[in-house]
Design a protein around this motif. Structure first.
Motif, mmCIF file in Angstrom:
data_model
loop_
_atom_site.group_PDB
_atom_site.id
_atom_site.type_symbol
_atom_site.label_atom_id
_atom_site.label_comp_id
_atom_site.label_asym_id
_atom_site.label_seq_id
_atom_site.Cartn_x
_atom_site.Cartn_y
_atom_site.Cartn_z
ATOM 1 N N TYR A 17 -24.242 -9.657 -1.443
ATOM 2 C CA TYR A 17 -25.019 -8.451 -1.166
ATOM 3 C C TYR A 17 -26.253 -8.788 -0.339
ATOM 4 O O TYR A 17 -26.680 -9.941 -0.271
ATOM 5 C CB TYR A 17 -25.400 -7.780 -2.490
ATOM 6 N N PRO A 18 -26.846 -7.760 0.304
ATOM 7 C CA PRO A 18 -28.023 -7.992 1.152
ATOM 8 C C PRO A 18 -29.172 -8.690 0.412
ATOM 9 O O PRO A 18 -29.952 -9.399 1.035
ATOM 10 C CB PRO A 18 -28.440 -6.586 1.592
ATOM 11 N N ASN A 19 -29.250 -8.522 -0.902
ATOM 12 C CA ASN A 19 -30.314 -9.185 -1.662
ATOM 13 C C ASN A 19 -29.981 -10.659 -1.928
ATOM 14 O O ASN A 19 -30.629 -11.308 -2.732
ATOM 15 C CB ASN A 19 -30.579 -8.455 -2.980
ATOM 16 N N ARG A 20 -28.910 -11.174 -1.266
ATOM 17 C CA ARG A 20 -28.471 -12.568 -1.321
ATOM 18 C C ARG A 20 -27.763 -12.918 -2.619
ATOM 19 O O ARG A 20 -27.446 -14.065 -2.862
ATOM 20 C CB ARG A 20 -29.627 -13.533 -1.068
ATOM 21 N N ARG A 21 -27.492 -11.922 -3.450
ATOM 22 C CA ARG A 21 -26.793 -12.182 -4.706
ATOM 23 C C ARG A 21 -25.293 -12.188 -4.466
ATOM 24 O O ARG A 21 -24.775 -11.452 -3.631
ATOM 25 C CB ARG A 21 -27.167 -11.152 -5.752
ATOM 26 N N LEU A 22 -24.609 -13.018 -5.234
ATOM 27 C CA LEU A 22 -23.161 -13.158 -5.135
ATOM 28 C C LEU A 22 -22.526 -12.508 -6.356
ATOM 29 O O LEU A 22 -22.939 -12.769 -7.494
ATOM 30 C CB LEU A 22 -22.776 -14.644 -5.076
ATOM 31 N N TYR A 23 -21.522 -11.665 -6.126
ATOM 32 C CA TYR A 23 -20.896 -10.902 -7.207
ATOM 33 C C TYR A 23 -19.411 -11.252 -7.273
ATOM 34 O O TYR A 23 -18.670 -11.073 -6.302
ATOM 35 C CB TYR A 23 -21.067 -9.403 -6.953
ATOM 36 N N ASP A 24 -18.977 -11.775 -8.416
ATOM 37 C CA ASP A 24 -17.581 -12.131 -8.641
ATOM 38 C C ASP A 24 -16.841 -10.885 -9.119
ATOM 39 O O ASP A 24 -17.096 -10.382 -10.213
ATOM 40 C CB ASP A 24 -17.490 -13.246 -9.682
ATOM 41 N N THR A 25 -15.936 -10.389 -8.285
ATOM 42 C CA THR A 25 -15.233 -9.157 -8.636
ATOM 43 C C THR A 25 -14.211 -9.366 -9.751
ATOM 44 O O THR A 25 -13.807 -8.401 -10.397
ATOM 45 C CB THR A 25 -14.518 -8.560 -7.405
ATOM 46 N N GLN A 26 -13.812 -10.607 -9.988
ATOM 47 C CA GLN A 26 -12.848 -10.866 -11.060
ATOM 48 C C GLN A 26 -13.514 -10.792 -12.436
ATOM 49 O O GLN A 26 -12.965 -10.227 -13.365
ATOM 50 C CB GLN A 26 -12.191 -12.238 -10.886
ATOM 51 N N THR A 27 -14.717 -11.345 -12.541
ATOM 52 C CA THR A 27 -15.412 -11.357 -13.831
ATOM 53 C C THR A 27 -16.447 -10.246 -13.943
ATOM 54 O O THR A 27 -17.060 -10.094 -14.999
ATOM 55 C CB THR A 27 -16.112 -12.708 -14.055
ATOM 56 N N SER A 28 -16.657 -9.517 -12.852
ATOM 57 C CA SER A 28 -17.669 -8.454 -12.804
ATOM 58 C C SER A 28 -19.050 -8.962 -13.215
ATOM 59 O O SER A 28 -19.772 -8.332 -13.979
ATOM 60 C CB SER A 28 -17.253 -7.280 -13.700
ATOM 61 N N THR A 29 -19.399 -10.138 -12.679
ATOM 62 C CA THR A 29 -20.706 -10.733 -12.953
ATOM 63 C C THR A 29 -21.294 -11.316 -11.670
ATOM 64 O O THR A 29 -20.564 -11.639 -10.736
ATOM 65 C CB THR A 29 -20.608 -11.880 -13.991
ATOM 66 N N TYR A 30 -22.618 -11.445 -11.676
ATOM 67 C CA TYR A 30 -23.265 -12.141 -10.579
ATOM 68 C C TYR A 30 -23.115 -13.635 -10.820
ATOM 69 O O TYR A 30 -23.156 -14.102 -11.958
ATOM 70 C CB TYR A 30 -24.749 -11.751 -10.478
ATOM 71 N N VAL A 31 -22.913 -14.390 -9.730
ATOM 72 C CA VAL A 31 -22.723 -15.833 -9.841
ATOM 73 C C VAL A 31 -23.707 -16.548 -8.922
ATOM 74 O O VAL A 31 -24.300 -15.943 -8.033
ATOM 75 C CB VAL A 31 -21.272 -16.236 -9.489
ATOM 76 N N THR A 32 -23.851 -17.830 -9.153
ATOM 77 C CA THR A 32 -24.749 -18.666 -8.361
ATOM 78 C C THR A 32 -23.920 -19.617 -7.499
ATOM 79 O O THR A 32 -22.696 -19.711 -7.653
ATOM 80 C CB THR A 32 -25.657 -19.503 -9.285
ATOM 81 N N LEU A 33 -24.606 -20.359 -6.641
ATOM 82 C CA LEU A 33 -23.917 -21.384 -5.859
ATOM 83 C C LEU A 33 -23.302 -22.443 -6.777
ATOM 84 O O LEU A 33 -22.234 -22.972 -6.483
ATOM 85 C CB LEU A 33 -24.867 -22.042 -4.859
ATOM 86 N N ALA A 34 -23.971 -22.713 -7.888
ATOM 87 C CA ALA A 34 -23.414 -23.672 -8.856
ATOM 88 C C ALA A 34 -22.093 -23.153 -9.430
ATOM 89 O O ALA A 34 -21.157 -23.931 -9.644
ATOM 90 C CB ALA A 34 -24.420 -23.939 -9.978
ATOM 91 N N ASP A 35 -22.012 -21.854 -9.657
ATOM 92 C CA ASP A 35 -20.759 -21.265 -10.133
ATOM 93 C C ASP A 35 -19.663 -21.384 -9.071
ATOM 94 O O ASP A 35 -18.501 -21.676 -9.391
ATOM 95 C CB ASP A 35 -20.950 -19.800 -10.511
ATOM 96 N N ILE A 36 -20.038 -21.162 -7.821
ATOM 97 C CA ILE A 36 -19.076 -21.282 -6.721
ATOM 98 C C ILE A 36 -18.615 -22.730 -6.614
ATOM 99 O O ILE A 36 -17.427 -23.008 -6.422
ATOM 100 C CB ILE A 36 -19.676 -20.806 -5.381
ATOM 101 N N LYS A 37 -19.542 -23.661 -6.778
ATOM 102 C CA LYS A 37 -19.168 -25.081 -6.774
ATOM 103 C C LYS A 37 -18.159 -25.347 -7.893
ATOM 104 O O LYS A 37 -17.196 -26.092 -7.709
ATOM 105 C CB LYS A 37 -20.393 -25.979 -6.938
ATOM 106 N N GLY A 38 -18.366 -24.723 -9.041
ATOM 107 C CA GLY A 38 -17.418 -24.864 -10.148
ATOM 108 C C GLY A 38 -16.027 -24.369 -9.781
ATOM 109 O O GLY A 38 -15.017 -24.966 -10.167
ATOM 110 N N LEU A 39 -15.965 -23.284 -9.014
ATOM 111 C CA LEU A 39 -14.667 -22.783 -8.560
ATOM 112 C C LEU A 39 -13.990 -23.795 -7.638
ATOM 113 O O LEU A 39 -12.780 -24.034 -7.730
ATOM 114 C CB LEU A 39 -14.834 -21.444 -7.819
#
Length: 186
Positions: A17-39
């Motif tokens: 999103y424009p506010n630089r937040r990342l939203y995981d549509t599968q879990t319906s939660t906001y995630v961080t770069l660390a979460d993406i690294k986990g993926l």
């Protein structure tokens, strides 16, 4: 929160999103770069898109993760290596360079996986601590092995260049020129 089930073969969708937040549509939660690294570490297939324009931002996010890891104190890339990569941008060999790096990385991953498969049967000996000790002992051996592998790759590239030059005179000025073999520490 309800979690939407992922269908087989479906890539996970992350919206930025424009506010630089990342939203995981599968879990319906906001995630961080660390979460993406986990993926990435879990070999999850995912795609990051701009929530407004739907532009694919996956590479940008992966580069951000690499940047954070490189700044973390144990970098993979030396300044010299990064400079050499940058020099290939805009060069006629840029496409070949990307393909070469991808194939070399895949070969490295294959070697790593083979070593992992060979140690699975070791039971308690396959802990991270045991791996660390083994790598510390084997480090010179692995460096020599990888150095030898890279020399072979370079030699094959030189042979390919020589064959291309022999068949057509249009291929000159490749970055490698054949050099006589050096004996160990003359």
């Amino acid at each position: 929160m309800a979690t939407r089930a992922k269908r087989v073969g479906e890539e996970r969708l992350i919206k930025k999103y424009p506010n630089r937040r990342l939203y995981d549509t599968q879990t319906s939660t906001y995630v961080t770069l660390a979460d993406i690294k986990g993926l990435v570490m879990a070999n999850e297939v995912f795609k990051v898109v701009d929530a407004k324009t739907e532009e694919d931002l996956t590479r940008n996010i992966l580069l951000q993760i690499i940047l954070e890891e490189e700044a973390g104190g144990a970098p993979v890339f030396s300044s010299q290596m990064l400079s050499q990569i940058i020099r290939f941008y805009g060069n006629s060999m840029q496409g070949l360079m990307g393909n070469y790096l991808e194939k070399t990385m895949q070969s490295f991953v294959d070697i790593h996986n083979k070593l992992g498969d060979q140690t699975k049967g070791l039971g308690a000996g396959s802990t991270p601590e045991a791996w660390s000790q083994m790598l510390n002992i084997q480090n010179p051996l692995m460096q020599n092995l990888m150095g030898s592998y890279m020399e072979q790759s370079k030699d094959l590239f030189i042979k390919m260049q020589e064959q291309m030059q022999g068949s057509q005179n249009m291929f000159g000025g490749f970055p490698f020129t054949p050099q006589p073999n050096k004996t160990e520490k003359e």
